[in-house]
Structure formats: structure tokens, C-alpha cells
Design a protein around this motif. Structure first.
Motif, PDB file in Angstrom:
ATOM      1  N   GLY A   1       0.816  -1.209   0.000  1.00 48.59           N
ATOM      2  CA  GLY A   1       0.000   0.000   0.000  1.00 48.59           C
ATOM      3  C   GLY A   1       0.847   1.256   0.000  1.00 48.59           C
ATOM      4  O   GLY A   1       0.366   2.344  -0.313  1.00 48.59           O
ATOM      5  N   PHE A   2       2.142   1.118   0.363  1.00 48.74           N
ATOM      6  CA  PHE A   2       3.071   2.246   0.336  1.00 48.74           C
ATOM      7  C   PHE A   2       3.801   2.271  -1.003  1.00 48.74           C
ATOM      8  O   PHE A   2       4.112   1.229  -1.584  1.00 48.74           O
ATOM      9  N   TYR A   3       4.109   3.464  -1.456  1.00 49.56           N
ATOM     10  CA  TYR A   3       4.926   3.593  -2.660  1.00 49.56           C
ATOM     11  C   TYR A   3       6.383   3.306  -2.332  1.00 49.56           C
ATOM     12  O   TYR A   3       6.872   3.622  -1.251  1.00 49.56           O
ATOM     13  N   LYS A   4       7.082   2.699  -3.297  1.00 50.41           N
ATOM     14  CA  LYS A   4       8.516   2.479  -3.190  1.00 50.41           C
ATOM     15  C   LYS A   4       9.215   3.327  -4.245  1.00 50.41           C
ATOM     16  O   LYS A   4       8.592   3.770  -5.207  1.00 50.41           O
ATOM     17  N   ARG A   5      10.513   3.519  -4.060  1.00 54.01           N
ATOM     18  CA  ARG A   5      11.258   4.388  -4.966  1.00 54.01           C
ATOM     19  C   ARG A   5      11.155   3.924  -6.405  1.00 54.01           C
ATOM     20  O   ARG A   5      11.035   4.726  -7.335  1.00 54.01           O
TER      21      ARG A   5
ATOM     22  N   THR B   1       8.260  10.348 -10.919  1.00 59.16           N
ATOM     23  CA  THR B   1       8.774  11.696 -10.698  1.00 59.16           C
ATOM     24  C   THR B   1       9.114  11.868  -9.227  1.00 59.16           C
ATOM     25  O   THR B   1       8.583  11.174  -8.363  1.00 59.16           O
ATOM     26  N   SER B   2       9.998  12.792  -8.966  1.00 63.38           N
ATOM     27  CA  SER B   2      10.403  13.057  -7.589  1.00 63.38           C
ATOM     28  C   SER B   2       9.705  14.308  -7.083  1.00 63.38           C
ATOM     29  O   SER B   2       9.682  15.337  -7.749  1.00 63.38           O
ATOM     30  N   SER B   3       9.086  14.185  -5.918  1.00 60.55           N
ATOM     31  CA  SER B   3       8.464  15.348  -5.278  1.00 60.55           C
ATOM     32  C   SER B   3       8.712  15.246  -3.788  1.00 60.55           C
ATOM     33  O   SER B   3       8.763  14.161  -3.231  1.00 60.55           O
ATOM     34  N   SER B   4       8.882  16.382  -3.154  1.00 65.52           N
ATOM     35  CA  SER B   4       9.195  16.377  -1.723  1.00 65.52           C
ATOM     36  C   SER B   4       8.087  15.718  -0.928  1.00 65.52           C
ATOM     37  O   SER B   4       8.343  15.037   0.064  1.00 65.52           O
ATOM     38  N   ASP B   5       6.831  15.901  -1.360  1.00 67.35           N
ATOM     39  CA  ASP B   5       5.705  15.309  -0.637  1.00 67.35           C
ATOM     40  C   ASP B   5       5.765  13.789  -0.673  1.00 67.35           C
ATOM     41  O   ASP B   5       5.567  13.123   0.343  1.00 67.35           O
ATOM     42  N   LEU B   6       6.021  13.232  -1.837  1.00 67.58           N
ATOM     43  CA  LEU B   6       6.055  11.779  -1.973  1.00 67.58           C
ATOM     44  C   LEU B   6       7.347  11.194  -1.424  1.00 67.58           C
ATOM     45  O   LEU B   6       7.356  10.114  -0.827  1.00 67.58           O
TER      46      LEU B   6
END
Length: 819
Positions: A245-249, A254-259
Motif C-alpha cells: 500500500g506504500f509507494y517504493k522508490r 517523478t520526484s516530489s518532496s511530498d512523496l
């Protein structure tokens, strides 16, 4: 973590072909006709809620913690911080800061609407009240209504339900959960809503039952069932099914500070097991469910039955979305008591299956456990919250409706002692292990040596990882003690074989690199030592079962050891900081052992991926009292008097949080006094004031007099002090120290001029105050909460200082003479 067992007969694992041949009805408004009549999901829900017969267990709540954003940054440090307060309950709830709102990747359309997951059918009415599988049901009439007067089974005739009435001889071997339909999350939500609405239906009204109402009905079904109640549970879903359920790298384009903060966080369960400081980071394999999270998709009444984690590991469960989960936890020191009670009340099931609790298919009433003297606590986990379970803490529970959670294991260094107990227990039970405990133990020791060497000899700049591992070493460090205990165990077992050092053979470094090596008798892991014989070159036994391996002469047998006893003794000294031994082991770890060097690089790389620069200092007690130290200095400058409690240099170690009694005497304006509260602190020894010793402070029940405070010198339990005032209790200790000093002709220190009883108990320590306050979420202890609300945050420091000055008045506490 939650776990389910699956019945193993061929008929029980047969795929649900009717579902695959008949896809779901696309008309989403037809709740009761989601599929053709041949589908298990077509069955009408006939069983109904019986509110008058509710059997909700009345048990105490486990503690709830709400870390600040700063505390939340370091997952393992926070777990270590709350451990002394929460471990006595076996389970606790953690509410993240309001800023923690990780996006759930399962809600992506391609996953939510199109990715299917398997389920198991659970017969809730058979989780506790069932006959042994081999016992013929005709010998006892069943009270449960069947056939025409109950809801029909969800499984087709070709897939018999796992109950005592199954006709298949194979199915009678072992009770378990049958294979159910495959669902998408969208389909499962629809089915779960239909079931719950039908089950709790009220005539001419639509409503939602409360958690308490669902809980009362759940235990009615489990304890005194009248109808068959079948539900689906998507449990133990491996990573390849729905994914995390969690995102992995690797999943973010795209890279965002929130994610990024969620991808890198230690609270992301994909990262947790291998965080620096978790012993599981030294396991190379991705063990599903242990180092790789499992998902759980639940509906109303779907259950996870009483169990402990593999190897008595910690577990952390995150509730992604949906309705609450209700948990029950039993602390690790009550595990044996729970097992005895369940054997007492379910003798036939245990006679048939002695390892019944390993099957994870048996529920048992918390009410009965409580009646039998087992400590059991309750947690209600809502979406966005974590539940943490501690080593060997039994836990169980159920879901209140459609929801999704994820769980994984973790092993802080303090787990090592629990893990050692687990493998010894597994050996007695002839149970396979899923981890090499000795490999993890040595991996941790190597990391400790590396950190000590880099800090002391290489002059490297201090970093979070090195400081963390250094804190586990030293003369009485957690890691040092674990290696020392393992050394003693090996010495005893080799001694019992009657072998001298010359008969031991050094094990090849790659002895168990390419295959598991386990005892042929008890499955004990053989990473550290093994007994072998020339007659069976590929078969080995542990040192306890050396004689069982074969009947050959002694000269044909041998004992393999990874390290000699002298080498392990040297390792202990290295961890204690002895320079010569540290140099020897640093050479082994950093020089000749290439595999360990690669592993170290991997750990450093993993650290960079995580929150770089976050604090990993595990000197938690010092950190907890930092605010109090500021107050001490202020008091010293304003009053000219430094209380003994504020200058002894130690810190408060909470041992048990206790539980609240809602009466006037169990709190005052400045503190709450939980019954059963216990803490440890260092202070001058009443028998020998030239040295410091541990004291145990406790809150007992004095009946109508309210709380009774007790302080005991830990090394001499006969030296105890009692009073109805925490202040007076510690003043009695101080007076005894003064008297002994006079008798021995010792100089009287200015530090003996006064003492703060509340401080010495720990009732002024912010972390303890927070945990105690969490026990009273409804603010029923009015005197305390009213005063707290009237005290502005700007005057808080002044209030604490003033309170301490008053509490130092000899013979009085808050102006009342309680002697």
C-alpha cells in the motif's frame, strides 16, 4: 501481524471455478446478485444480529501514543522510547502526527478495479466452539441451527467446509480456512457492504452499528453461536499479489518532496525491517511476511486468531483505509498463562492437535482469559494508525467492516534475547525456524565492532549509525549481553559432550552459505556450531542431539565450530571496548571477511536512502528528561537549593504503566497515579551511601485510603518504604541515607537537603506523563485535567518550578500533612 492458516487437503485448495467461469455482474446496483447463482457470493445473508445476547468483553485499553513530528522522524528510536511503557501490555496503538498522510497506491484505478486477490472462507462460529475433526458429531447434539434455518454455505459441494461435519476423510485431518473467491478491491468493498448491511439490518431504517455493538455480536458468534456465519478474508497477501500500500522508490516516476518523505520514511513498512539498528538488516533473503510486508483486506467479522510472531519478533501494522480493526493483546510474560488457559478450556482440540496455536485458526474469549488471571488488553485501530506488538505477545482480533491493512516484522537489538528464547523453544517443539538467529546475532556483533573501531581508532566523524550501535555495546550493553549469553550456552553444551578444545574442528566459512544447515532431530539452526560424523557427511545435528545422529564410535564423530570459545570470549571483550580485542575483531570484520564488508556497504547504502542525518541516539532516558534538567538549573539558581533527586545524575526507567482508577484520591492537580505503576531509578544506597543503587517505585492499592506508594531497594527487597504520599515515601529514603551516613561517619552532602518524590517516581517525566494521560482520553480524572487546562503553556515552566518548591516542604505534599 495477522496470519491465517489454510486447510491443506486437496479438496480445500481447489480453485473456485464457478467464479472464473462467471465474471461479476457489471450492474453495481444489484447487491445480492453480483454473480450468477452458481457463485458463492450469490448466497443470501440469513444470519442476523442479536443485540440482547451481546458478549462484549470488558477489558482495559492498551496505551495509545501520539509522537510529535520530531519524534516520528526516527522509527526505531521511537519504538525504543515507548517500549518500557508499552511492552507490559504486549500491544499499543500509535497515532502519527497530523502531517503523516501517505498516499495509498492500492487506490490507483488499475489496481482498485482490475487486480484480483485470493481470499479464504472463515467460519466465524467455529473459531472457538467446534468438535475435534476426528470426533463424530453424532455423539453430541449441536445447538447451532443448520440447513433450512441458517445461511447456506458459501462453498460449493465440491469444496467442503472445514468443519467437523465434513464428509471428506482428508478434510477431517485438520481444521482450516477454505479457498474463497477472487476479488478486486472494488468488488470486495461492494460485497462487504452488502453483508454488513444485511446482517445488522433494522426494519425500515438504515444505520451503522458502533464498534462496541459489532464487538459484542462478534464474541456472541464465537462463544455461543446459534447460526453459521461465513465471511471472506484476503489475508497474508504477498507482495506479488496486490503489492504494498506504500509507494517504493522504484514505483515513482517523478520526484516530489511530498512523496519522497513517504518513500524514504522508516514508517514505510517496506523500509522498516532493514533500518539501521534492526537486526533483520543482516538477513540476506527477502522472507515474505517477515522482511517483506503482507496485506490484509478484511470485511465485518473476518478474524485473525491468537498467535505470536515468528521468532517472537516485533510487528508493526498500518491501517491504510476503511473501518476499524479491533485487537486484543497479551504481554509476553503472560504467554505461557494464555496457553495453559486455552488448553484447559479446549482440551479435546489440543489433544488432537498439540500445536493448535501454531495453526492460527482458533479464537478464544478475552473475557475467559481475564477471568483466569491472564492480562489482556484491547486496541481499536482506525485508518491512518499503527499497532505495534511486542516479542512473544499473543494477539488476535477482527475487522469491523471493509478495510485494508499492511504489516511486517522488525527486530530492534533488544529483541535478541527474545529471539534466543524463541529458537530454544522451537527446538523443544521440533519446529522449523525461518531465520538463522546466530547469523543475525553475529551480524549485529560485527556491526558493533565496526562502529566502535571507527569511533575510537580511525577518528571518523560521528554518524547516526555508529552512535546507534555504540549505544548497544559496552560492559553491560544489550548486544554485549546477548553475545555473552550465547557464549555461555555454547560452553555448557560443548562441556556436556565431554570434548576438549583439540577435538573441535573449525567450520568452513561457507558451511551454510548455499544451503540451510539444521539439526536432523530438532531443526535447530547450525550457523554457529554443528555435530557430524564420517558416516553421514551431509547430515548434522545440534550439540544437544549429537548422540542421536548415529551409533558410530566417538572417534568418528566431530564438532564443527565457527569460532572457538576463546574467540567468542574475545568478541565479548571487543564489544566491551577492550582495545586489543577490538583491534583483532576489527581486522576480521573490516579486512579478511569480504562478505561482511559487502554487507556493511549495503547497510550504509540503505542508510543513505533513508532519512539522512536523523537522530539515532538511543540514550532515551537522558533524552526524555532533558526538559527537566533545564528546570533543575532554574531551580538551583532561584532557590539556591538543589534537591537530591535532581542531582543524582540518573534517569527514570518506566517498568509498568499500570491502569487508572477513577477516584478522587488517584490523582491531584499535578499528577495521575495509575495503580500498578512501577519505575526504576538510581539513588544513594541506604545501606552504603558511598555508592548508587537501583530503587523500584510502585503505586499500590490501599483501598479507601487510595494509592499507597512504595519504594524498595532492588538489591535488598527487605529495605522497603511505604506512605500514602509519594513525596513522604522518598523523604523516608532520604532520611535513612542521612542516618546511615551519620552512623558511618560520612560527610553530609548538600545534596541530602531535599528530594522531590514525584520526580523520583517519574510523574514529572514528559514521556511518562504523556503515556499516563493517554490512558484517560475522556478526562475522567477531573481535578488533574481541570488544573491542566487552566495552566497556560507560557506559564508551564514556572508552574513546574513552583510545584517542586512546594513539594520539597518537609513533611508536606502540596501543603497537606500526609505523614
Amino acid at each position: 501481524m495477522e496470519h491465517l492458516s489454510v486447510a491443506q487437503s486437496e479438496s480445500e485448495i481447489k480453485e473456485d471455478t464457478s467464479l472464473k467461469n462467471n465474471p461479476p455482474d457489471k450492474d453495481k446496483d444489484k447487491d445480492t446478485n453480483m454473480e450468477p447463482p452458481t457463485s458463492p457470493r450469490h448466497r443470501e445473508v440469513i444470519a442476523r444480529w442479536l443485540p440482547a445476547e451481546a458478549q462484549r468483553p470488558i477489558i482495559d485499553e492498551a496505551p495509545v501514543f501520539s509522537p510529535s513530528s520530531e519524534e516520528f522522524e526516527d522509527t526505531l528510536s521511537y519504538i525504543e522510547k515507548i517500549r518500557p511503557l508499552a511492552e507490559p501490555y504486549g500491544i499499543c496503538r500509535i497515532i502519527p502526527p497530523s502531517t503523516w498522510t501517505p498516499p495509498c497506491r492500492l487506490k490507483e484505478k488499475t489496481i482498485w478495479e482490475h487486480t484480483k486477490f485470493p481470499t479464504r472462507i472463515q467460519n466465524v462460529d467455529l473459531l472457538q466452539n467446534r468438535e475435534p475433526m476426528k470426533k463424530k458429531p453424532k455423539s453430541k447434539k449441536r445447538k447451532r441451527r443448520r440447513n433450512g434455518s441458517s445461511r447456506r454455505r458459501s462453498s460449493p459441494p465440491s469444496e467442503p467446509a472445514a468443519s467437523s461435519s465434513s464428509s471428506s476423510p482428508e478434510a477431517e485431518e485438520k481444521f482450516g480456512f477454505n479457498s474463497g473467491s477472487d476479488f478486486t478491491l472494488e468488488e470486495f468493498e461492494k460485497y462487504a457492504l452488502h453483508f454488513k448491511e444485511s446482517y445488522f439490518e433494522k426494519k425500515d431504517t438504515k444505520w451503522t452499528p458502533s464498534v462496541e455493538e459489532i464487538e459484542g455480536e462478534y464474541w456472541r458468534i464465537v462463544e455461543t453461536p446459534t447460526d453459521e456465519v461465513e465471511v471472506y478474508y484476503g489475508a497474508d497477501l504477498e507482495n506479488g499479489v496486490l503489492g504494498s500500500g506504500f509507494y517504493k522508490r522504484t514505483e515513482t516516476l517523478t520526484s516530489s518532496s511530498d512523496l519522497d518523505q513517504y518513500v524514504a520514511s522508516g514508517w514505510n513498512l517496506n523500509n522498516l525491517p532493514r533500518l539501521p539498528g534492526s537486526v533483520l538488516s543482516f538477513e540476506d533473503c527477502d522472507i515474505s511476511g517477515v522482511l517483506v510486508p503482507w496485506l490484509y483486506v478484511g470485511m465485518c467479522f473476518s478474524s485473525f486468531c491468537w498467535h505470536v510472531e515468528d521468532h517472537h519478533l516485533y510487528s508493526l501494522n498500518y491501517h491504510h483505509f476503511g473501518e476499524p480493526k479491533v485487537w486484543y493483546g497479551v504481554p509476553g510474560n503472560n504467554a505461557t498463562a494464555l496457553e495453559k488457559v486455552m488448553r484447559k478450556h479446549l482440551p479435546d482440540l489440543f489433544d488432537e492437535q498439540p500445536d493448535l496455536l501454531h495453526g492460527l485458526v482458533t479464537q478464544f474469549s478475552p473475557s475467559i482469559l481475564k477471568e483466569e488471571g491472564v492480562e489482556v488488553y484491547r486496541v481499536v485501530q482506525n485508518a491512518g494508525e499503527y499497532v505495534l506488538t511486542f516479542p512473544r505477545a499473543y494477539h488476535a482480533g477482527f475487522n469491523c467492516g471493509f478495510n485494508c491493512a499492511e504489516a511486517v516484522n522488525v527486530a530492534p537489538v533488544d529483541w535478541l534475547a527474545h529471539g534466543q528464547n524463541a529458537v530454544e523453544l522451537y527446538s523443544k517443539e521440533t519446529r522449523k525456524s525461518s531465520l538463522s538467529h546466530d547469523k543475525l546475532l553475529l551480524g549485529a556483533a560485527y556491526e558493533g565492532v565496526k562502529s566502535l573501531w571507527e569511533l575510537s581508532s580511525l577518528g571518523k566523524e560521528e554518524n547516526a549509525t555508529n552512535l546507534r550501535w555504540k549505544s548497544f555495546c559496552g560492559k553491560n550493553g544489550t548486544l554485549t549481553n546477548a553475545i555473552q549469553a550465547r557464549l555461555r550456552m555454547e560452553e555448557e553444551r560443548i562441556g556436556a559432550l565431554g570434548r576438549d578444545a583439540s577435538s573441535l574442528v573449525k567450520m568452513e566459512k561457507g558451511f551454510d552459505s548455499n544451503c540451510e544447515r539444521e539439526c536432523s532431530s530438532c531443526f535447530y539452526d547450525l550457523h554457529l556450531s554443528a555435530s557430524g560424523c564420517k558416516c553421514s557427511p551431509e547430515e548434522y545435528a545440534c550439540l544437544k542431539h549429537s548422540e542421536d545422529l548415529c551409533s558410530c564410535e566417538e572417534e568418528d564423530r566431530f564438532v564443527l565450530v565457527r569460532y572457538t570459545m576463546d574467540e567468542l570470549s574475545s568478541l565479548v571483550r571487543a564489544l566491551e571496548g577492550e582495545s586489543d580485542d577490538l583491534k583483532i575483531w576489527a581486522s576480521k570484520v573490516l579486512g579478511s571477511q569480504e562478505d561482511e564488508t559487502k554487507k556493511t556497504s549495503s547497510v550504509v547504502s540503505e542508510e543513505k536512502k533513508l532519512k539522512k542525518g536523523s537522530s539515532f541516539d538511543l540514550n532515551i532516558d537522558l533524552e526524555l528528561d532533558c526538559h527537566e534538567e533545564d528546570v533543575k538549573e532554574e531551580e538551583a539558581s532561584t532557590s539556591g537549593e538543589l534537591a537530591a533527586s535532581e542531582s543524582f545524575g540518573g534517569s527514570i526507567e518506566p517498568m509498568s504503566l499500570g491502569f487508572l482508577i477513577f477516584g478522587k484520591l488517584w490523582c491531584n492537580k499535578h499528577a495521575i497515579f495509575p495503580k500498578g505503576f512501577k519505575s526504576r531509578v538510581k539513588f544513594y544506597n541506604v545501606l552504603d551511601p558511598t555508592r548508587m543503587s537501583n530503587y523500584i517505585s510502585e503505586v499500590l492499592d490501599a483501598g479507601l485510603m487510595g494509592p499507597l506508594f512504595k519504594v524498595t531497594l532492588e538489591e535488598s527487597p527487605e529495605e522497603s518504604f511505604f506512605n500514602v504520599s509519594a513525596q513522604q515515601c522518598w523523604e523516608m529514603v532520604l532520611q535513612r541515607v542521612r542516618d546511615t551516613s551519620t552512623i558511618l561517619g560520612l560527610p553530609t552532602s548538600p545534596r541530602f537537603e531535599g528530594i522531590n518524590g514525584l520526580q523520583m517516581f517519574g510523574f514529572l517525566s514528559p514521556s511518562i506523563v504523556e503515556a499516563i494521560e493517554a490512558l484517560d482520553p475522556n478526562h475522567r480524572l477531573v481535578e488533574y485535567w481541570n488544573h491542566k487546562s487552566q495552566t497556560s503553556s507560557e506559564s508551564k515552566d514556572h508552574f513546574i518550578s513552583s510545584n517542586r518548591s512546594v513539594s520539597l516542604t518537609k513533611g508536606k505534599l502540596f501543603g497537606v500533612d500526609l505523614m
